[in-house]
Design a protein around this motif. Structure first.
Motif, PDB file in Angstrom:
ATOM      1  N   ALA A 197       0.833  -1.208   0.000  1.00  0.00           N
ATOM      2  CA  ALA A 197       0.000   0.000   0.000  1.00  0.00           C
ATOM      3  C   ALA A 197       0.864   1.254   0.000  1.00  0.00           C
ATOM      4  CB  ALA A 197      -0.936  -0.003   1.205  1.00  0.00           C
ATOM      5  N   ASP A 198       1.964   1.218   0.754  1.00  0.00           N
ATOM      6  CA  ASP A 198       2.869   2.371   0.781  1.00  0.00           C
ATOM      7  C   ASP A 198       3.584   2.529  -0.557  1.00  0.00           C
ATOM      8  OD1 ASP A 198       2.372   3.109   3.463  1.00  0.00           O
ATOM      9  OD2 ASP A 198       3.690   1.526   4.166  1.00  0.00           O
ATOM     10  N   ALA A 199       3.986   1.416  -1.157  1.00  0.00           N
ATOM     11  CA  ALA A 199       4.636   1.482  -2.467  1.00  0.00           C
ATOM     12  C   ALA A 199       3.695   2.100  -3.494  1.00  0.00           C
ATOM     13  CB  ALA A 199       5.065   0.080  -2.912  1.00  0.00           C
ATOM     14  N   ARG A 200       2.430   1.688  -3.452  1.00  0.00           N
ATOM     15  CA  ARG A 200       1.439   2.240  -4.382  1.00  0.00           C
ATOM     16  C   ARG A 200       1.274   3.745  -4.189  1.00  0.00           C
ATOM     17  NH1 ARG A 200      -4.309   0.072  -3.154  1.00  0.00           N
ATOM     18  NH2 ARG A 200      -3.899   1.405  -1.352  1.00  0.00           N
ATOM     19  N   SER A 201       1.151   4.191  -2.935  1.00  0.00           N
ATOM     20  CA  SER A 201       0.929   5.615  -2.677  1.00  0.00           C
ATOM     21  C   SER A 201       2.122   6.455  -3.115  1.00  0.00           C
ATOM     22  CB  SER A 201       0.640   5.843  -1.188  1.00  0.00           C
ATOM     23  OG  SER A 201      -0.612   5.289  -0.839  1.00  0.00           O
ATOM     24  N   ASP A 202       3.322   5.979  -2.866  1.00  0.00           N
ATOM     25  CA  ASP A 202       4.509   6.739  -3.284  1.00  0.00           C
ATOM     26  C   ASP A 202       4.639   6.766  -4.804  1.00  0.00           C
ATOM     27  OD1 ASP A 202       5.920   7.777  -0.934  1.00  0.00           O
ATOM     28  OD2 ASP A 202       6.122   5.690  -0.343  1.00  0.00           O
ATOM     29  N   ALA A 203       4.316   5.660  -5.457  1.00  0.00           N
ATOM     30  CA  ALA A 203       4.386   5.626  -6.920  1.00  0.00           C
ATOM     31  C   ALA A 203       3.359   6.577  -7.526  1.00  0.00           C
ATOM     32  CB  ALA A 203       4.165   4.199  -7.426  1.00  0.00           C
ATOM     33  N   GLU A 204       2.147   6.564  -6.988  1.00  0.00           N
ATOM     34  CA  GLU A 204       1.115   7.486  -7.479  1.00  0.00           C
ATOM     35  C   GLU A 204       1.535   8.929  -7.260  1.00  0.00           C
ATOM     36  OE1 GLU A 204      -2.828   4.644  -6.746  1.00  0.00           O
ATOM     37  OE2 GLU A 204      -2.270   6.166  -5.262  1.00  0.00           O
ATOM     38  N   ALA A 205       2.171   9.201  -6.124  1.00  0.00           N
ATOM     39  CA  ALA A 205       2.606  10.572  -5.826  1.00  0.00           C
ATOM     40  C   ALA A 205       3.666  11.038  -6.820  1.00  0.00           C
ATOM     41  CB  ALA A 205       3.151  10.638  -4.399  1.00  0.00           C
ATOM     42  N   ALA A 206       4.629  10.165  -7.119  1.00  0.00           N
ATOM     43  CA  ALA A 206       5.701  10.545  -8.052  1.00  0.00           C
ATOM     44  C   ALA A 206       5.138  10.830  -9.435  1.00  0.00           C
ATOM     45  CB  ALA A 206       6.752   9.432  -8.119  1.00  0.00           C
ATOM     46  N   ILE A 207       4.149  10.042  -9.866  1.00  0.00           N
ATOM     47  CA  ILE A 207       3.524  10.289 -11.168  1.00  0.00           C
ATOM     48  C   ILE A 207       2.739  11.598 -11.145  1.00  0.00           C
ATOM     49  CG2 ILE A 207       1.736   9.453 -12.751  1.00  0.00           C
ATOM     50  CD1 ILE A 207       2.691   6.606 -12.108  1.00  0.00           C
ATOM     51  N   GLU A 208       2.045  11.861 -10.047  1.00  0.00           N
ATOM     52  CA  GLU A 208       1.255  13.093  -9.933  1.00  0.00           C
ATOM     53  C   GLU A 208       2.150  14.332  -9.986  1.00  0.00           C
ATOM     54  OE1 GLU A 208      -1.999  15.145  -6.887  1.00  0.00           O
ATOM     55  OE2 GLU A 208      -1.378  13.061  -6.600  1.00  0.00           O
ATOM     56  N   MET A 209       3.380  14.213  -9.517  1.00  0.00           N
ATOM     57  CA  MET A 209       4.297  15.357  -9.515  1.00  0.00           C
ATOM     58  C   MET A 209       4.947  15.602 -10.863  1.00  0.00           C
ATOM     59  SD  MET A 209       6.377  15.381  -5.890  1.00  0.00           S
ATOM     60  CE  MET A 209       6.349  13.644  -5.478  1.00  0.00           C
ATOM     61  N   ALA A 210       4.682  14.724 -11.840  1.00  0.00           N
ATOM     62  CA  ALA A 210       5.352  14.850 -13.134  1.00  0.00           C
ATOM     63  C   ALA A 210       5.016  16.172 -13.799  1.00  0.00           C
ATOM     64  CB  ALA A 210       4.954  13.696 -14.046  1.00  0.00           C
ATOM     65  N   ASP A 211       6.026  16.753 -14.462  1.00  0.00           N
ATOM     66  CA  ASP A 211       5.825  17.959 -15.248  1.00  0.00           C
ATOM     67  C   ASP A 211       4.961  17.610 -16.459  1.00  0.00           C
ATOM     68  OD1 ASP A 211       6.287  20.671 -15.990  1.00  0.00           O
ATOM     69  OD2 ASP A 211       7.753  19.989 -17.460  1.00  0.00           O
ATOM     70  N   GLU A 212       4.445  18.637 -17.140  1.00  0.00           N
ATOM     71  CA  GLU A 212       3.543  18.382 -18.260  1.00  0.00           C
ATOM     72  C   GLU A 212       4.219  17.633 -19.404  1.00  0.00           C
ATOM     73  OE1 GLU A 212       5.110  22.637 -18.911  1.00  0.00           O
ATOM     74  OE2 GLU A 212       4.569  21.327 -17.257  1.00  0.00           O
ATOM     75  N   ILE A 213       5.536  17.585 -19.419  1.00  0.00           N
ATOM     76  CA  ILE A 213       6.227  16.865 -20.486  1.00  0.00           C
ATOM     77  C   ILE A 213       5.838  15.392 -20.492  1.00  0.00           C
ATOM     78  CG2 ILE A 213       8.319  16.186 -19.215  1.00  0.00           C
ATOM     79  CD1 ILE A 213       9.935  17.095 -21.653  1.00  0.00           C
ATOM     80  N   THR A 214       5.389  14.889 -19.352  1.00  0.00           N
ATOM     81  CA  THR A 214       4.961  13.493 -19.269  1.00  0.00           C
ATOM     82  C   THR A 214       3.603  13.390 -18.587  1.00  0.00           C
ATOM     83  OG1 THR A 214       6.167  13.227 -17.195  1.00  0.00           O
ATOM     84  CG2 THR A 214       7.309  12.564 -19.187  1.00  0.00           C
ATOM     85  N   ALA A 215       2.767  14.375 -18.806  1.00  0.00           N
ATOM     86  CA  ALA A 215       1.493  14.413 -18.092  1.00  0.00           C
ATOM     87  C   ALA A 215       0.590  13.234 -18.430  1.00  0.00           C
ATOM     88  CB  ALA A 215       0.763  15.715 -18.405  1.00  0.00           C
ATOM     89  N   ASP A 216       0.788  12.590 -19.603  1.00  0.00           N
ATOM     90  CA  ASP A 216      -0.074  11.460 -19.944  1.00  0.00           C
ATOM     91  C   ASP A 216       0.370  10.181 -19.263  1.00  0.00           C
ATOM     92  OD1 ASP A 216       2.258  10.900 -21.294  1.00  0.00           O
ATOM     93  OD2 ASP A 216       1.318  10.615 -23.255  1.00  0.00           O
ATOM     94  N   GLY A 217       1.466  10.227 -18.518  1.00  0.00           N
ATOM     95  CA  GLY A 217       1.923   9.052 -17.785  1.00  0.00           C
ATOM     96  C   GLY A 217       2.523   7.984 -18.658  1.00  0.00           C
ATOM     97  N   SER A 218       2.690   8.239 -19.954  1.00  0.00           N
ATOM     98  CA  SER A 218       3.147   7.189 -20.849  1.00  0.00           C
ATOM     99  C   SER A 218       4.639   7.228 -21.100  1.00  0.00           C
ATOM    100  CB  SER A 218       2.412   7.297 -22.195  1.00  0.00           C
ATOM    101  OG  SER A 218       2.745   8.523 -22.834  1.00  0.00           O
ATOM    102  N   SER A 219       5.312   8.270 -20.645  1.00  0.00           N
ATOM    103  CA  SER A 219       6.735   8.370 -20.911  1.00  0.00           C
ATOM    104  C   SER A 219       7.431   9.006 -19.730  1.00  0.00           C
ATOM    105  CB  SER A 219       6.980   9.211 -22.177  1.00  0.00           C
ATOM    106  OG  SER A 219       6.499  10.530 -21.974  1.00  0.00           O
TER     107      SER A 219
END
Length: 545
Positions: free
Chosen positions: A234-256
């Motif tokens: 559960a902690d791994a999931r929350s941290d992974a989701e947080a890192a993706i949420e912090m992504a700059d718009e260059i990777t806003a689609d989560g695909s790269s």
């Protein structure tokens, strides 16, 4: 705010004005500091001609290249190479460019290229006689030694770097490069998780104090990997989701983007362990995204492996028929990069999948590669366990599996240990059921504590075949709130008392985005929509507000 003001000043400065060079460099620095990779890339593309001095241009490209290791690895490599083509650069700047080039190439999966760039940086540093330059080259050298399995030599170099940090100039250089990130990742590879968590907590604390979001994002990614290794899904999931949420718009689609790709992989692994249908759908999508990551072999390898795991979960191994073994074997290239989230322990699971897919030749190949690697580094932590586990699965050899169980003693990676115990219990014949049952019960306990419900269900089936009906057990949770994990309860207990996400983050050494992710999952479990409702439930359950 400072970045916007600097950018506005740059817009108002006409082309050809001698102040444009300094303003361009200043604005780039602000963008990098704020983690705005897309804006930094647009500015360097449009404004490179304003950077009239080679040294200023090279420094700007280095700053962007460092940030781009979180986003576009090929772009990071290009920025370093373009800067290295410039004339009259100070040797220290060339060393830094080569080090970042080595880092980006390693993350791409080009180990040979990373070794070449590190060798160039090391030779330049030795020739320069600059202590700070010499020390910072120790870190990529140690990571590459660990990649080749020479873990004792790698740690010796880290010890040497630590001993030399009493020099103020060296300490500043180490801090600038945030080399503790690499050390934390190396500790994960060595299964020294407590040491890794200590560095992660300190790094999170520093990033919060400095207010540098790109640093906070990087530590969140490393923390999700450490949490996964520790079996805290559960902690791994929350941290992974947080890192993706912090992504700059260059990777806003989560695909790269490198960090997004690593986090998508971890989220996929968590979903496969937990067995949640909705999250399994996302795991399939992530596998396809990673496989389609153009120009990034390391992401494609993760995608191939994740797709194999998804196919196994679906019971449809035809899905991986087109995927060659070189995409699945973590040692297909002769070594497993320290930066990769894959593990030597994956080989046993891969072997089982290949056998089930009627690809025995490939299964023999991956086990042989692991055995050859281990023969060169026989004392690598828990590598002998991985070898015995894989060999036991390949040969259906229960006694070898029991040896693997013995060698797993002390391994802090609970999911790895649970898998070893599960296969040992599964492989023992019916006549040895009294030996098998305790192994399977221990495996079930570890899987359940981690929240790996799909794995736990599989082991319960094995126990029932042995004539044992296992008692129902809950996952690791807070005693006061059985629906929540311990980490979720820690967040709830502070939020219910009125703490903001940032205040909770500072108290628990998390990013505010991780706190937000935990709260989303808490709200879903409790079927509420607001902090007011959470405070009401907290009061009812005995938390004083």
């Amino acid at each position: 705010m400072a970045g916007r003001l600097s950018g506005r000043a740059l817009e108002l400065t006409p082309p050809g004005d001698p102040d444009r060079a300094a303003l361009t460099a200043e604005t780039l620095t602000y963008f990098v500091f704020a983690g705005k990779a897309a804006e930094a890339m647009r500015l360097i593309t449009a404004g490179a001609r304003d950077l009239t001095e080679p040294e200023i241009e090279a420094e700007a490209r280095l700053r962007i290249a460092i940030l781009l290791t979180q986003y576009g690895l090929a772009d990071s490599v290009e920025q370093c190479r373009r800067a290295l083509e410039l004339p009259r650069l100070p040797v220290t700047l060339r060393i830094h460019l080569q080090i970042n080039l080595a880092l980006a190439l390693d993350l791409l999966g080009d180990i040979a290229g990373a070794e070449e760039a590190t060798a160039v940086a090391t030779e330049l540093a030795r020739a320069s006689g600059d202590p700070a330059s010499e020390v910072i080259t120790l870190f990529p050298r140690s990571a590459l030694l660990l990649t080749r399995g020479a873990w004792r030599q790698a740690l010796d170099l880290l010890d040497e770097a630590a001993a030399r940090q009493s020099d103020d100039q060296v300490a500043v250089a180490v801090k600038i490069w945030h080399l503790d990130n690499w050390i934390a990742i190396m500790y994960i590879r060595l299964s020294r998780l407590q040491e890794s968590f200590a560095l992660i907590d300190a790094g999170m604390r520093d990033a919060q104090r400095e207010g540098v979001e790109s640093h906070l994002r990087n530590w969140s990614m490393i923390r999700c990997r450490a949490m996964y290794a520790a079996g805290q899904l559960a902690d791994a999931r929350s941290d992974a989701e947080a890192a993706i949420e912090m992504a700059d718009e260059i990777t806003a689609d989560g695909s790269s983007g490198n960090l997004n790709q690593l986090c998508l992989y971890i989220l996929g692994r968590v979903a496969l362990h937990a067995g949640d249908p909705a999250e399994l759908v996302h795991a399939r999508q992530s596998a396809r995204q990673l496989l389609e990551a153009r120009g990034c072999p390391s992401a494609q390898w993760l995608g191939g492996w994740l797709m194999a795991l998804v196919a196994d979960a679906d019971g449809d191994l035809q899905q991986i028929a087109p995927i060659g073994v070189e995409m699945l074997d973590p040692l297909a290239g002769g070594a497993l990069s320290t930066s990769s989230p894959r593990m030597y322990a994956d080989v046993a699971i891969l072997t089982r999948i290949l056998l089930a897919a009627d690809r025995r030749v490939d299964a023999v190949s991956v086990v042989a590669n692991l055995e050859r690697f281990a023969a060169r580094q026989p004392d690598f932590p828990f590598l002998d366990c991985a070898v015995m586990h894989a060999r036991a699965v390949l040969d259906s050899d229960a006694d070898t599996a029991l040896l693997a169980v013995a060698r797993s003693n002390g391994d802090p990676r609970s999911l790895v240990v649970a898998s070893v115990l599960e296969d040992a219990g599964r492989l023992l014949p019916e006549s040895r059921t009294p030996e098998a049952v305790p192994l399977l019960e221990s495996s079930l306990e570890l899987y359940t504590a981690a929240g790996a419900q799909r794995d736990a269900s599989r082991v319960r089936s094995l126990l029932r075949i042995r004539g044992v009906r296992p008692a129902a057990r809950g996952r690791r949770s807070a005693p006061q709130w059985q629906e929540l994990t311990e980490s979720e309860f820690a967040v709830v207990s502070l939020v219910a008392r009125g703490a903001t996400n940032r205040e909770v983050a500072e108290r628990l050494f998390l990013s505010p985005y991780t706190v937000n992710s935990h709260l989303r999952h808490v709200f879903g479990k409790l079927r509420i929509r607001s902090r007011v409702e959470l405070a009401r439930i907290a009061t009812e359950r005995g938390i004083s507000i």
